[in-house]
Design a protein around this motif. Structure first.
Motif, PDB file in Angstrom:
ATOM      1  N   LYS A  23       0.806  -1.370  -0.312  1.00 40.63           N
ATOM      2  CA  LYS A  23      -0.146   0.211   0.059  1.00 40.63           C
ATOM      3  C   LYS A  23       0.643   1.809   0.458  1.00 40.63           C
ATOM      4  N   LYS A  24       2.293   1.056   0.055  1.00 39.92           N
ATOM      5  CA  LYS A  24       3.206   2.172   0.201  1.00 39.92           C
ATOM      6  C   LYS A  24       3.613   2.292  -1.103  1.00 39.92           C
ATOM      7  N   ASP A  25       3.345   1.348  -2.424  1.00 38.56           N
ATOM      8  CA  ASP A  25       4.417   1.243  -3.056  1.00 38.56           C
ATOM      9  C   ASP A  25       3.814   2.060  -4.450  1.00 38.56           C
ATOM     10  N   ARG A  26       3.686   3.259  -4.621  1.00 36.72           N
ATOM     11  CA  ARG A  26       3.073   4.498  -5.267  1.00 36.72           C
ATOM     12  C   ARG A  26       3.218   4.278  -6.616  1.00 36.72           C
ATOM     13  N   ASN A  27       4.002   3.152  -7.307  1.00 37.76           N
ATOM     14  CA  ASN A  27       4.373   2.871  -8.748  1.00 37.76           C
ATOM     15  C   ASN A  27       3.114   1.708  -9.369  1.00 37.76           C
ATOM     16  N   SER A  28       2.278   0.765  -7.720  1.00 38.76           N
ATOM     17  CA  SER A  28       1.830  -0.318  -8.901  1.00 38.76           C
ATOM     18  C   SER A  28       0.212   0.125  -7.512  1.00 38.76           C
ATOM     19  N   TYR A  29       0.546   0.553  -6.431  1.00 37.06           N
ATOM     20  CA  TYR A  29      -0.788   0.034  -5.720  1.00 37.06           C
ATOM     21  C   TYR A  29      -2.116   1.057  -6.171  1.00 37.06           C
ATOM     22  N   PRO A  30      -1.720   2.540  -6.861  1.00 36.81           N
ATOM     23  CA  PRO A  30      -3.431   2.783  -7.160  1.00 36.81           C
ATOM     24  C   PRO A  30      -4.088   2.170  -8.682  1.00 36.81           C
ATOM     25  N   MET A  83       7.095  -3.807 -10.208  1.00 39.30           N
ATOM     26  CA  MET A  83       6.886  -4.089 -11.283  1.00 39.30           C
ATOM     27  C   MET A  83       7.635  -2.761 -11.484  1.00 39.30           C
ATOM     28  N   ASP A  84       8.442  -2.919 -13.042  1.00 44.13           N
ATOM     29  CA  ASP A  84       9.476  -2.103 -13.319  1.00 44.13           C
ATOM     30  C   ASP A  84       8.277  -1.171 -14.400  1.00 44.13           C
ATOM     31  N   GLY A  85       8.351  -0.363 -14.229  1.00 48.07           N
ATOM     32  CA  GLY A  85       7.309   0.386 -14.977  1.00 48.07           C
ATOM     33  C   GLY A  85       7.392   1.019 -16.701  1.00 48.07           C
TER      34      GLY A  85
END
Length: 357
Positions: A157-164, A233-235
């Protein structure tokens, strides 16, 4: 792999969503970034809200809820079911399989074949491929394909790269033989050398979960906090992969089917985020209006369930009363990318169910 599937049809799709809806603004302060910087993502990526399951919910719960609804509403009969296929990366347990759990919870006949497939983003196409092959041996029986993931449990939940962008959901698709169905042209590629672009390092036999793998760290040194038990995830790698590999795949598949882009009514793609889909539509030179891209902003990215959820949300009643020439494409974890042309429509049902989970 290129092949043609004949005399098979999708006759119904049910989307199953969790009851809990969370807005992007309510999660801004979870992340280790300034609020203003985080809010810019809302417009760029299309983040609005997403659906997440309760802590007590397992993947099978969404599937059982969906199948029981179909049985209760007489949209399917138990005696018509010849096989159930579950495609998921988030099984309830290592053993037993999710398909066997559904079989037991719904009291299905003992001759029903139960199969689990471990696939993520391209899971709908993998599931259809297996369904079409099974139908060669099932006569007048039907296959129930479940695409389900509850990845909110595996993303920090603290991973802005993936959680949203993560969303939990299930798609329940009825597939059967139909002697009048148009041919479907199918095309699939894989590149395991790029597998670490989407990975959960811990939890399997390579690295079992432990107190050490649960420690939350800034593993990408970019302010996103996650543990080895969480999805990474490597965006930028995924974006490059989609923009590089998917357009030629679509072109190749349409050529294989002897069709051009103007003949396609709908391009129904996996839903990573709106930004990526816009760039993909531009590269393909197809109008935005033919490429639904509103799933992440409404529900989050539901992994392998994103295509059936997208069909139900955008075309629900239209899929009952009409027929459309469609191009489906899914791409992501593996890395895997695939596409197919298919005529969709005149279904018995195409609707959404909001579950208690």
């Amino acid at each position: 792999m290129k092949t043609v599937f004949r005399k098979k049809k999708i006759t119904g799709i049910l989307g199953v969503l969790p009851g809990t809806e969370t807005r992007f603004e309510d999660e801004v302060f979870n992340y280790n970034f300034p609020e203003k910087q985080t809010m810019r993502l809302k417009k760029i990526m299309g983040f609005e809200k997403h659906r997440v399951v309760k802590n007590t919910t397992a993947s099978s719960d969404l599937c059982v809820s969906g199948l029981n609804y179909l049985l209760r509403e007489n949209l399917i009969n138990k005696n018509e079911i010849g096989a159930i296929i579950v495609v998921t990366t988030t099984p309830d347990h290592f053993i037993p399989h999710v398909s066997n759990i559904i079989h037991g919870e719904c009291y299905l006949n003992n001759d029903v074949i139960c199969i689990d497939i471990s696939q993520g983003c391209a899971g709908f196409l993998h599931g259809l491929m297996q369904s079409f092959m099974l139908l060669e041996h099932l006569g007048d029986k039907k296959v129930i394909l479940f695409n389900v993931d509850t990845l909110s449990k595996k993303v920090s939940k603290k991973d802005r790269n993936s959680y949203p962008l993560i969303g939990d959901a299930a798609g329940v698709t009825v597939v059967e033989n139909d002697s009048h169905a148009k041919d479907m042209y199918f095309n699939m590629y894989n590149d395991g050398s790029r597998r670490e672009a989407l990975i959960i390092h811990a939890g399997g036999s390579r690295l079992p979960s432990s107190s050490e793998t649960a420690v939350v760290r800034d593993t990408d040194h970019d302010g996103n906090l996650r543990s080895l038990d969480n999805l990474k995830m490597d965006g930028s790698e995924v974006f490059t992969f989609v923009q590089t590999e998917v357009p030629p795949l679509i072109e190749e598949t349409l050529k294989f089917a002897d069709q051009d882009k103007d003949q396609i009514d709908w391009f129904l793609f996996h839903q990573p985020n709106k930004f990526m889909l816009k760039k993909l539509a531009e590269k393909l030179e197809v109008p935005y209006e033919k490429v639904p891209m509103n799933i992440v902003e409404n529900f989050g990215n539901p992994s392998g369930a994103s295509i059936p959820i997208g069909i139900v949300h955008n075309l629900g009643p239209l899929m009952v009363d009409n027929k459309y020439n469609c191009c489906l494409s899914a791409f992501g974890s593996g890395l895997t990318w695939g596409a197919m042309t298919i005529e969709l429509g005149e279904m018995s049902f195409c609707e959404m169910l909001i579950s208690d989970y």
